[in-house]
Design a protein around this motif. Sequence first.
Motif, PDB file in Angstrom:
ATOM      1  N   ILE A  43       0.849  -1.193   0.000  1.00  0.00           N
ATOM      2  CA  ILE A  43       0.000   0.000   0.000  1.00  0.00           C
ATOM      3  C   ILE A  43       0.884   1.242   0.000  1.00  0.00           C
ATOM      4  N   ASP A  44       0.351   2.339  -0.532  1.00  0.00           N
ATOM      5  CA  ASP A  44       1.056   3.623  -0.572  1.00  0.00           C
ATOM      6  C   ASP A  44       0.394   4.574   0.412  1.00  0.00           C
ATOM      7  N   VAL A  45       1.180   5.137   1.324  1.00  0.00           N
ATOM      8  CA  VAL A  45       0.645   5.975   2.388  1.00  0.00           C
ATOM      9  C   VAL A  45       1.185   7.394   2.258  1.00  0.00           C
ATOM     10  N   ARG A  46       0.285   8.383   2.312  1.00  0.00           N
ATOM     11  CA  ARG A  46       0.685   9.791   2.324  1.00  0.00           C
ATOM     12  C   ARG A  46      -0.304  10.583   3.162  1.00  0.00           C
ATOM     13  N   ARG A  47       0.077  11.807   3.548  1.00  0.00           N
ATOM     14  CA  ARG A  47      -0.757  12.569   4.474  1.00  0.00           C
ATOM     15  C   ARG A  47      -1.564  13.657   3.775  1.00  0.00           C
ATOM     16  N   SER A  48      -2.684  13.965   4.390  1.00  0.00           N
ATOM     17  CA  SER A  48      -3.547  15.042   3.910  1.00  0.00           C
ATOM     18  C   SER A  48      -3.186  16.346   4.628  1.00  0.00           C
ATOM     19  N   LEU A  54      -3.751   8.832   4.102  1.00  0.00           N
ATOM     20  CA  LEU A  54      -4.575   8.316   3.021  1.00  0.00           C
ATOM     21  C   LEU A  54      -3.765   7.354   2.170  1.00  0.00           C
ATOM     22  N   ILE A  55      -4.469   6.495   1.442  1.00  0.00           N
ATOM     23  CA  ILE A  55      -3.827   5.471   0.613  1.00  0.00           C
ATOM     24  C   ILE A  55      -3.918   5.894  -0.843  1.00  0.00           C
ATOM     25  N   HIS A  56      -2.779   6.326  -1.378  1.00  0.00           N
ATOM     26  CA  HIS A  56      -2.739   6.803  -2.766  1.00  0.00           C
ATOM     27  C   HIS A  56      -1.286   6.854  -3.214  1.00  0.00           C
ATOM     28  N   HIS A  57      -1.027   6.414  -4.426  1.00  0.00           N
ATOM     29  CA  HIS A  57       0.352   6.394  -4.920  1.00  0.00           C
ATOM     30  C   HIS A  57       0.839   7.772  -5.328  1.00  0.00           C
ATOM     31  N   ASP A  58       0.109   8.435  -6.193  1.00  0.00           N
ATOM     32  CA  ASP A  58       0.576   9.697  -6.757  1.00  0.00           C
ATOM     33  C   ASP A  58       0.439  10.834  -5.751  1.00  0.00           C
ATOM     34  N   ALA A  59       1.234  11.879  -5.969  1.00  0.00           N
ATOM     35  CA  ALA A  59       1.199  13.029  -5.071  1.00  0.00           C
ATOM     36  C   ALA A  59      -0.086  13.833  -5.207  1.00  0.00           C
ATOM     37  N   GLY A  64      -5.187  17.050 -10.519  1.00  0.00           N
ATOM     38  CA  GLY A  64      -3.975  17.823 -10.291  1.00  0.00           C
ATOM     39  C   GLY A  64      -3.834  18.409  -8.901  1.00  0.00           C
ATOM     40  N   GLN A  65      -4.833  18.261  -8.049  1.00  0.00           N
ATOM     41  CA  GLN A  65      -4.749  18.812  -6.707  1.00  0.00           C
ATOM     42  C   GLN A  65      -3.832  17.953  -5.835  1.00  0.00           C
ATOM     43  N   ALA A  66      -2.831  18.590  -5.224  1.00  0.00           N
ATOM     44  CA  ALA A  66      -1.903  17.874  -4.347  1.00  0.00           C
ATOM     45  C   ALA A  66      -2.629  17.396  -3.102  1.00  0.00           C
ATOM     46  N   ILE A  67      -2.460  16.126  -2.763  1.00  0.00           N
ATOM     47  CA  ILE A  67      -3.167  15.554  -1.626  1.00  0.00           C
ATOM     48  C   ILE A  67      -2.765  16.232  -0.327  1.00  0.00           C
ATOM     49  N   VAL A  68      -1.509  16.611  -0.204  1.00  0.00           N
ATOM     50  CA  VAL A  68      -1.055  17.248   1.025  1.00  0.00           C
ATOM     51  C   VAL A  68      -1.683  18.622   1.232  1.00  0.00           C
ATOM     52  N   LYS A 101       5.169   7.599   1.328  1.00  0.00           N
ATOM     53  CA  LYS A 101       5.361   8.716   0.403  1.00  0.00           C
ATOM     54  C   LYS A 101       5.462  10.011   1.212  1.00  0.00           C
ATOM     55  N   THR A 102       6.671  10.392   1.561  1.00  0.00           N
ATOM     56  CA  THR A 102       6.842  11.653   2.266  1.00  0.00           C
ATOM     57  C   THR A 102       6.636  12.814   1.297  1.00  0.00           C
ATOM     58  N   VAL A 103       6.500  14.006   1.868  1.00  0.00           N
ATOM     59  CA  VAL A 103       6.267  15.212   1.064  1.00  0.00           C
ATOM     60  C   VAL A 103       7.314  16.256   1.432  1.00  0.00           C
ATOM     61  N   MET A 104       7.489  17.226   0.539  1.00  0.00           N
ATOM     62  CA  MET A 104       8.480  18.261   0.777  1.00  0.00           C
ATOM     63  C   MET A 104       8.251  18.969   2.107  1.00  0.00           C
ATOM     64  N   GLU A 105       6.974  19.148   2.453  1.00  0.00           N
ATOM     65  CA  GLU A 105       6.631  19.871   3.669  1.00  0.00           C
ATOM     66  C   GLU A 105       7.085  19.158   4.947  1.00  0.00           C
ATOM     67  N   ASP A 106       7.411  17.864   4.843  1.00  0.00           N
ATOM     68  CA  ASP A 106       7.937  17.155   6.003  1.00  0.00           C
ATOM     69  C   ASP A 106       9.281  17.741   6.454  1.00  0.00           C
ATOM     70  N   ALA A 107       9.951  18.462   5.570  1.00  0.00           N
ATOM     71  CA  ALA A 107      11.233  19.078   5.929  1.00  0.00           C
ATOM     72  C   ALA A 107      11.065  20.282   6.845  1.00  0.00           C
ATOM     73  N   SER A 108       9.907  20.946   6.780  1.00  0.00           N
ATOM     74  CA  SER A 108       9.754  22.214   7.498  1.00  0.00           C
ATOM     75  C   SER A 108       8.560  22.269   8.445  1.00  0.00           C
TER      76      SER A 108
END
Length: 250
Positions: A43-48, A54-59, A64-68, A101-108
């Motif tokens: 499974i692919d895990v990323r945050r809202s 949420l379970i979704h592969h693509d960002a 085109g709306q970014a899940i994060v 699936k981490t996101v850029m915002e995890d850095a800040s």
Amino acid sequence: MTFTAPEVIGHRGAGRGTVDGLRENSAESFAAAVAAGATWVEIDVRRSADGVLLIHHDAALADGQAIVDLPAAEGRRAGLLTLEEALEAIPADIGLDVDVKTVMEDASDPRERRTMTLLLPHLRREARRRRLFVCSFDPAVLLAVQAEAPGIPTAWMPFVRNPLDQAVAGAAGLGCQIVAIDARSFGLAGDPPRPGRRTVDYTVEVAHRAGLEVVSWCPGPADAARFAAAGVDAVVVDDVAGVVAALDGR
């Protein structure tokens, strides 16, 4: 050891995209993978935006709306499962490959909002009831699991078509138990030889000597059988039934 080799992991359930009318990373796709003979599901895990996993592969969603950037309710309206729903849908006797699936915002962002902070309690809980490993392209994910949930195996996925040398050495250097290698890095059946590329057998032998198990994503049935014959421990696949039949027919 994580695997009883060779094992079949259903990629996003029954396979990427839509397979037999079933959308990837859906409860129906997970069930189809299990019915076809998969002993694990990926499974692919990323945050809202509001901190729901949420379970979704693509960002992004198809529009085109970014899940994060979206509240979880909008992701749910688009058909995405929450992590809790996915875990409920996958039987406890089926292993779980969690692709983070981490996101850029995890850095800040503040620590409490970051993907791994949200995910770790779920990983600890699931590890008590099923076989589980965590994989990611992001080495920081693997280091976080090793520090905060050290009993959970980690797998480094370097990048698409990663050189085998760096894949194996990098996973060992990161302290992982598993290296996840793109099938194309091994060379698919019919590919011309590539000077300097090690054979599958040699790569697996070195990885095993280093204490690593080897997972390959995403071979078709013929290559999955070839990799299994070379000692690959598990394959993440889009054609579960075809790969299961190929492995049974070896």
